[in-house]
Design a protein around this motif. Structure first.
Motif, PDB file in Angstrom:
ATOM      1  N   PRO A   1       4.802   4.163   7.424  1.00 18.64           N
ATOM      2  CA  PRO A   1       3.411   3.810   7.725  1.00 18.64           C
ATOM      3  C   PRO A   1       2.415   4.751   7.060  1.00 18.64           C
ATOM      4  CG  PRO A   1       4.413   4.928   9.584  1.00 18.64           C
ATOM      5  CD  PRO A   1       5.514   4.694   8.605  1.00 18.64           C
ATOM      6  N   HIS A   2       1.185   4.284   6.945  1.00 20.92           N
ATOM      7  CA  HIS A   2       0.135   5.079   6.312  1.00 20.92           C
ATOM      8  C   HIS A   2      -0.151   6.364   7.081  1.00 20.92           C
ATOM      9  CE1 HIS A   2      -3.247   5.795   3.665  1.00 20.92           C
ATOM     10  NE2 HIS A   2      -3.995   6.074   4.718  1.00 20.92           N
TER      11      HIS A   2
ATOM     12  N   HIS B   1      18.584   0.847  -0.311  1.00 19.88           N
ATOM     13  CA  HIS B   1      17.623  -0.241  -0.429  1.00 19.88           C
ATOM     14  C   HIS B   1      16.216   0.347  -0.538  1.00 19.88           C
ATOM     15  CE1 HIS B   1      16.394   0.481   3.739  1.00 19.88           C
ATOM     16  NE2 HIS B   1      17.676   0.516   4.056  1.00 19.88           N
ATOM     17  N   ARG B   2      15.274  -0.443  -0.951  1.00 16.97           N
ATOM     18  CA  ARG B   2      13.923   0.055  -1.187  1.00 16.97           C
ATOM     19  C   ARG B   2      13.198   0.389   0.110  1.00 16.97           C
ATOM     20  NH1 ARG B   2      10.373  -5.208  -3.165  1.00 16.97           N
ATOM     21  NH2 ARG B   2      10.396  -6.326  -1.184  1.00 16.97           N
ATOM     22  N   VAL B   3      12.322   1.368   0.018  1.00 18.50           N
ATOM     23  CA  VAL B   3      11.489   1.783   1.145  1.00 18.50           C
ATOM     24  C   VAL B   3      10.041   1.730   0.679  1.00 18.50           C
ATOM     25  CG1 VAL B   3      10.952   3.611   2.780  1.00 18.50           C
ATOM     26  CG2 VAL B   3      13.316   3.278   2.036  1.00 18.50           C
ATOM     27  N   ARG B   4       9.258   0.875   1.279  1.00 18.42           N
ATOM     28  CA  ARG B   4       7.861   0.703   0.893  1.00 18.42           C
ATOM     29  C   ARG B   4       7.004   1.804   1.509  1.00 18.42           C
ATOM     30  NH1 ARG B   4       7.440  -2.430  -3.279  1.00 18.42           N
ATOM     31  NH2 ARG B   4       5.244  -2.676  -2.740  1.00 18.42           N
TER      32      ARG B   4
ATOM     33  N   ILE C   1       4.101   7.996  14.341  1.00 22.08           N
ATOM     34  CA  ILE C   1       4.805   9.131  13.726  1.00 22.08           C
ATOM     35  C   ILE C   1       3.811  10.147  13.182  1.00 22.08           C
ATOM     36  CG2 ILE C   1       4.941   8.028  11.449  1.00 22.08           C
ATOM     37  CD1 ILE C   1       7.687  10.221  13.003  1.00 22.08           C
ATOM     38  N   GLY C   2       2.624   9.695  12.816  1.00 21.17           N
ATOM     39  CA  GLY C   2       1.612  10.588  12.272  1.00 21.17           C
ATOM     40  C   GLY C   2       1.074  11.591  13.273  1.00 21.17           C
ATOM     41  N   LYS C   3       1.332  11.368  14.564  1.00 25.80           N
ATOM     42  CA  LYS C   3       0.854  12.276  15.595  1.00 25.80           C
ATOM     43  C   LYS C   3       1.772  13.479  15.796  1.00 25.80           C
ATOM     44  CE  LYS C   3      -1.472   8.582  18.150  1.00 25.80           C
ATOM     45  NZ  LYS C   3      -1.568   7.863  19.455  1.00 25.80           N
TER      46      LYS C   3
ATOM     47  N   SER D   1      14.141  -1.934   9.495  1.00 26.92           N
ATOM     48  CA  SER D   1      13.306  -1.496  10.609  1.00 26.92           C
ATOM     49  C   SER D   1      12.222  -0.582  10.057  1.00 26.92           C
ATOM     50  CB  SER D   1      14.155  -0.762  11.656  1.00 26.92           C
ATOM     51  OG  SER D   1      14.833   0.349  11.077  1.00 26.92           O
ATOM     52  N   ASN D   2      11.174  -0.407  10.821  1.00 22.30           N
ATOM     53  CA  ASN D   2      10.043   0.402  10.375  1.00 22.30           C
ATOM     54  C   ASN D   2       9.760   1.517  11.368  1.00 22.30           C
ATOM     55  OD1 ASN D   2       9.579  -1.295   8.125  1.00 22.30           O
ATOM     56  ND2 ASN D   2       8.428  -2.715   9.419  1.00 22.30           N
ATOM     57  N   LEU D   3       9.254   2.622  10.857  1.00 23.18           N
ATOM     58  CA  LEU D   3       8.811   3.699  11.731  1.00 23.18           C
ATOM     59  C   LEU D   3       7.469   3.313  12.361  1.00 23.18           C
ATOM     60  CD1 LEU D   3       9.617   6.892   9.626  1.00 23.18           C
ATOM     61  CD2 LEU D   3      10.804   6.086  11.668  1.00 23.18           C
TER      62      LEU D   3
END
Length: 306
Positions: free
Chosen positions: A29-30, A47-50, A9-11, A3-5
């Protein structure tokens, strides 16, 4: 399934701590680069986290646990002047950053492999005056690269070597080393003659670290070394049958912890002077053979049974 954030989240601009340990997050995320108040990022996953190359933007970051963090380009971390802990970053990422700019860095953990040049790594880290603790984790297929150059790390006082394939000890150690941990190294030669020469060593932990193929291993501690050693822990030492301690040795030792050394047959009488002895998951035969005089002499004797 990963799953992805969300990008949103940047806010959360006031966020200081984000723990993603043991989650299924597969990508950050960027917009993470906008979290200028973030102090701790814990990505201790299996596991890997990009990630995008935004870590260097987190100017308040103090602790980064980046176990499986991966980036398409070398991960930029230089300039993070508040960073104190950087755990399990890849060797190549370290070598491609100006580590001198990390002026608060105290604890550093690095993944190394068969091709890692440890001599160059130590030269690269030698001017990081704040660095106190270094951990090297082996992620290769055959055996560790040469560990020469550790003597250049004047400021390092704590060292951990973790991973199978380390057949012999490094040719040198940081000169001011006081804490050493050897985990899952499976050394082929008795390490004590070399380790007892480390004059400032006060803490030594050995876990799955020494493997005698003949299943008749001995650890012999002479009276000439370990003058400052206060704590000794032996965990899962396969085939360790005997610990020999010469008379007059380990005079500063305060605590000995022995855990799951299932072949150990007895404890040396020369350890009667220590104040704390902890026996954890040890065979009943050894417990039953403990000398009564030793039991009465040690103020703090703790036995945790199998």
């Amino acid at each position: 399934m990963y799953s992805n954030l969300p990008e949103e989240i940047g806010k959360v601009r006031l966020l200081r701590y984000l723990g993603l340990r043991r989650t299924s997050i597969g990508r950050l995320p960027h917009s993470f680069g906008q979290l200028r108040n973030l102090q701790t990022l814990d990505v201790r996953n299996f596991h890997r986290v990009r990630v995008s190359n935004f870590i260097w933007m987190l100017e308040s970051l103090r602790h980064l646990y980046a176990y499986k963090v991966e980036c398409d380009v070398p991960l930029k971390i230089e300039g993070l002047r508040n960073l104190q802990t950087l755990s399990r970053i890849r060797f190549d990422d370290i070598m491609l950053n100006n580590m001198i700019t990390l002026t608060s860095l105290q604890k550093l953990g690095i993944w190394v492999d068969d091709k890692s040049d440890i001599v160059k790594l130590c030269m690269h880290l030698s001017e990081v005056g704040s660095l106190k603790a270094l951990r090297l984790y082996f992620d290769g297929r055959i055996e560790w690269p040469s560990l020469g150059g550790l003597s250049k790390l004047q400021h390092v006082t704590a060292l951990k070597l973790f991973g199978l394939g380390l057949r012999s000890l490094p040719p040198d150690f940081p000169p001011n080393l006081s804490r050493l941990s050897l985990s899952f190294t499976r050394l082929e030669d008795n390490p004590m003659p070399a380790l007892e020469k480390l004059g400032q060593l006060s803490f030594l932990k050995m876990e799955f670290s020494y493997w005698d193929r003949g299943w008749g291993a001995q650890l012999v501690i002479s009276r000439h070394g370990f003058h400052q050693l206060k704590f000794l822990e032996l965990n899962f030492q396969d085939g360790l049958k005997e610990i020999q301690v010469e008379k007059g040795a380990l005079q500063q030792l305060q605590c000995l912890r022995i855990r799951k050394c299932l072949s150990l047959e007895k404890l040396p009488e020369e350890l009667k002077h220590i104040s704390t002895l902890e026996l954890v998951d040890m065979p009943e035969d050894l417990i039953s053979r403990l000398d009564a005089d030793m039991i009465s002499s040690i103020p703090n004797l703790t036995i945790f049974s199998l």
